[in-house]
Design a protein around this motif. Structure first.
Motif, PDB file in Angstrom:
ATOM      1  N   ALA A 176       0.828  -1.207   0.000  1.00 48.16           N
ATOM      2  CA  ALA A 176       0.000   0.000   0.000  1.00 48.16           C
ATOM      3  C   ALA A 176       0.865   1.261   0.000  1.00 48.16           C
ATOM      4  O   ALA A 176       0.566   2.247  -0.689  1.00 48.16           O
ATOM      5  N   ILE A 177       1.949   1.233   0.777  1.00 46.91           N
ATOM      6  CA  ILE A 177       2.869   2.375   0.798  1.00 46.91           C
ATOM      7  C   ILE A 177       3.503   2.574  -0.577  1.00 46.91           C
ATOM      8  O   ILE A 177       3.596   3.703  -1.084  1.00 46.91           O
ATOM      9  N   ASP A 178       3.943   1.488  -1.199  1.00 42.21           N
ATOM     10  CA  ASP A 178       4.545   1.593  -2.530  1.00 42.21           C
ATOM     11  C   ASP A 178       3.535   2.084  -3.562  1.00 42.21           C
ATOM     12  O   ASP A 178       3.888   2.826  -4.491  1.00 42.21           O
ATOM     13  N   LEU A 459      -4.236  16.894  -4.229  1.00 44.46           N
ATOM     14  CA  LEU A 459      -5.083  15.779  -3.795  1.00 44.46           C
ATOM     15  C   LEU A 459      -4.273  14.493  -3.616  1.00 44.46           C
ATOM     16  O   LEU A 459      -4.473  13.749  -2.659  1.00 44.46           O
ATOM     17  N   VAL A 460      -3.373  14.227  -4.541  1.00 46.72           N
ATOM     18  CA  VAL A 460      -2.586  12.996  -4.461  1.00 46.72           C
ATOM     19  C   VAL A 460      -1.603  13.053  -3.302  1.00 46.72           C
ATOM     20  O   VAL A 460      -1.305  12.038  -2.664  1.00 46.72           O
ATOM     21  N   ALA A 461      -1.101  14.256  -2.993  1.00 46.67           N
ATOM     22  CA  ALA A 461      -0.077  14.388  -1.944  1.00 46.67           C
ATOM     23  C   ALA A 461      -0.645  14.275  -0.537  1.00 46.67           C
ATOM     24  O   ALA A 461       0.104  13.995   0.404  1.00 46.67           O
ATOM     25  N   VAL A 467       2.488   9.299   5.239  1.00 49.94           N
ATOM     26  CA  VAL A 467       3.546   8.329   4.941  1.00 49.94           C
ATOM     27  C   VAL A 467       4.913   8.938   5.217  1.00 49.94           C
ATOM     28  O   VAL A 467       5.793   8.301   5.828  1.00 49.94           O
ATOM     29  N   MET A 468       5.114  10.173   4.814  1.00 51.58           N
ATOM     30  CA  MET A 468       6.413  10.827   5.018  1.00 51.58           C
ATOM     31  C   MET A 468       6.707  11.074   6.495  1.00 51.58           C
ATOM     32  O   MET A 468       7.853  10.945   6.944  1.00 51.58           O
ATOM     33  N   LEU A 469       5.692  11.425   7.274  1.00 51.53           N
ATOM     34  CA  LEU A 469       5.910  11.620   8.708  1.00 51.53           C
ATOM     35  C   LEU A 469       6.274  10.304   9.389  1.00 51.53           C
ATOM     36  O   LEU A 469       7.150  10.258  10.258  1.00 51.53           O
TER      37      LEU A 469
END
Length: 533
Positions: A176-178, A459-461, A467-469
């Motif tokens: 899911a992350i990928d 919207l995508v970000a 995820v980045m945090l």
């Protein structure tokens, strides 16, 4: 890949419904989550600085005896070209000029004044220097550490092993992350490719009279995508490396030309004044949300930029991780933060500062070019200098080569993400992803132009912020356990704690010594009294 195709098909076939859904979703995101983009960007910058200055900076991205794979010049050139080459060409003149003509709401400065010029440069630096490269730096460091130090591969999910374990990182949570990384990369890169097509089309219209239309933009995307395919077949050490070096040289020559034949003294004055103003205003700028200001302006500028950089983070992070094998963490972060940021400061001061000077002195009327579109600003500024036609052609060539290197680098990353993290994904897969990203850019341009590109990026970000945090947490957890960082007592982050411990220890020691001295004096007094008796 099927999910990306489905979104593209919806945008192409259901233009009205896609636009309505995008506008509604964008308003909801800006109303509820603008603060999260702002806070996350600040966290990434602070964390990069702390890690670089701490004991973790000694860790090498690879074995302890590894050597860098690329020279410093090639490393910087590829990193810079992949990071924001097209964006600097598109906004390097347009953003400072727009803020100069129309300052941000609530700033209290008069348009086309000295205060507006300073504010324009401060915001340009804020949007393009330390913060975006901190976002890239965190993503790139986590991927390089997991891939080269731990040998887990080139997938984003590999960096989450400290949080979820090896097994879960390879199962559906890791996938899911990928998948989120794939979506973010596709739409973030499509935004850049779309901007490149808009600018080349406008340059052709101004210099050769070719009609600036959607059809022209689509022809440009197809032509440059064909050039990307040729570059992709040549590989990382030839196509991307060679084109990236050419980009840096051409951009430097264009900047030096504008510096020498433009308002040279004004630009020299602008550099320290703007840089000092930016550093002084960094905290207020970095904490501005829509609470007390125009949320619409914030969404069109700061939030869009943070979302754009976040959506590029998997792509640029994976790419700079791929080219950074053998470097230390400190070398990596200092290089990623300061070198591109320094070059960006010079670029905005020379290109944007020249445009502001031409407008403020009345030498050229650039306000009409800005009204015609941000993409026209660069060519209007160059037209106000000698041999404007020649330099406009050079600028168009630069945008084209940046288009190719961005597509090439992003496609390489997409191929890696969809081939189990392979450092050398199949060429056919790389080409397929490049063509698909070009299709996304083309469809978004047809649907709504620049506004559509910005909306899709934000919207995508949004989910990728979380995820980045989490990636920051995973990275810190793993760095703390690395023996290459040295003993914990030398950790810069522990300095305050050690100082407090030392002071407390000294106080306890002094108290103990005083108490011991009093007991000895009392004992001597008793002994002396007994003797007298």
């Amino acid at each position: 890949m099927a999910a990306v195709v489905a979104v593209v098909a919806w945008a192409a076939l259901g233009k009205d419904s896609f636009a309505d859904a995008s506008d509604t979703a964008l308003g909801w995101v800006l109303d509820n989550f603008a603060w999260m983009f702002v806070v996350a960007a600040d966290v990434f910058l602070v964390l990069c600085v702390l890690i670089a200055l701490s004991r973790f900076g000694r860790i090498r991205l690879g074995a302890d005896d590894s050597e860098p794979e690329f020279t410093n010049l090639a490393w910087i050139a590829m990193m810079f070209s992949a990071g924001m080459g097209i964006g600097l060409m598109f906004y390097g003149v347009g953003e400072p000029l727009q803020h100069f003509l129309d300052p941000p709401p609530g700033s209290g400065v008069q348009p086309q004044s000295g205060g507006a010029a300073l504010l324009a440069m401060e915001y340009s630096f804020f949007h393009w220097t330390l913060t975006p490269w901190a976002i890239y730096g965190i993503a790139g460091l986590a991927l390089a550490y997991a891939g080269f130090r731990k040998g887990r591969g080139n997938l984003l999910s590999a960096a989450f092993v400290p949080l979820m374990g090896e097994r879960r990182a390879r199962s559906w949570p890791g996938k899911a992350i990928d998948l989120l990384a794939v979506f973010a990369t596709v739409f973030g890169t499509a935004t850049s490719l779309g901007l490149g097509a808009l600018q080349v089309a406008k340059g052709l219209n101004i210099t050769t009279g070719v009609e600036d239309s959607t059809a022209t933009e689509l022809v440009i995307i197809v032509s440059l995508s064909a050039a990307f395919v040729l570059s992709a077949f040549s590989g990382l050490h030839k196509g991307v490396k060679w084109l990236s070096t050419v980009n840096i040289v051409l951009a430097a020559c264009l900047m030096v030309f504008v510096f020498l034949l433009g308002p040279t003294v004004y630009v020299l004055d602008t550099i320290p004044a703007s840089l000092g103003g930016y550093l002084h205003q960094l905290l207020p700028l970095a904490t501005r949300t829509g609470a007390f200001s125009d949320r619409t302006w914030l969404g069109a500028w700061t939030i869009f930029y943070w979302a754009w950089w976040l959506s590029w983070a998997p792509f640029v992070g994976t790419f700079i991780a791929r080219i950074s094998h053998g470097r230390t963490v400190r070398e990596f972060l200092i290089g990623v933060l300061l070198v591109p940021s320094g070059a960006t400061v010079l670029w905005f001061c020379v290109m944007g500062g020249t445009a502001i000077r031409l407008q403020s002195t009345g030498q050229e009327d650039l306000a009409g070019a800005v009204a015609d579109g941000v993409e026209a600003s660069l060519f209007a500024m160059l037209d106000g200098l000698p041999i404007g036609t020649v330099t406009s052609y050079i600028a168009m060539l630069l945008v084209m080569t940046y288009f190719v290197t961005s597509a090439d680098s992003a496609s390489l990353v997409m191929g890696s993400l969809t081939s189990h993290g392979s450092l050398h994904p199949p060429t056919w897969l790389v080409v397929t992803w490049g063509v698909l990203m070009a299709c996304v850019a083309a469809v978004l341009l047809v649907v709504g132009g620049l506004d559509s590109l910005q909306t899709a990026t934000i919207l995508v970000a949004l989910p990728f912020v979380l995820v980045m945090l989490a990636l920051c947490w995973a990275l810190l957890k793993e760095l703390r356990e690395d023996p290459g960082a040295g003993p914990a007592r030398h950790h810069a982050l522990h300095g305050v704690r050690d100082a407090v411990r030392a002071m407390v220890g000294e106080a306890i020691t002094e108290q103990g010594a005083a108490r011991h001295h009093r007991l000895r004096r009392a004992a001597r007094s008793r002994t002396s009294g007994d003797g007298e008796e």
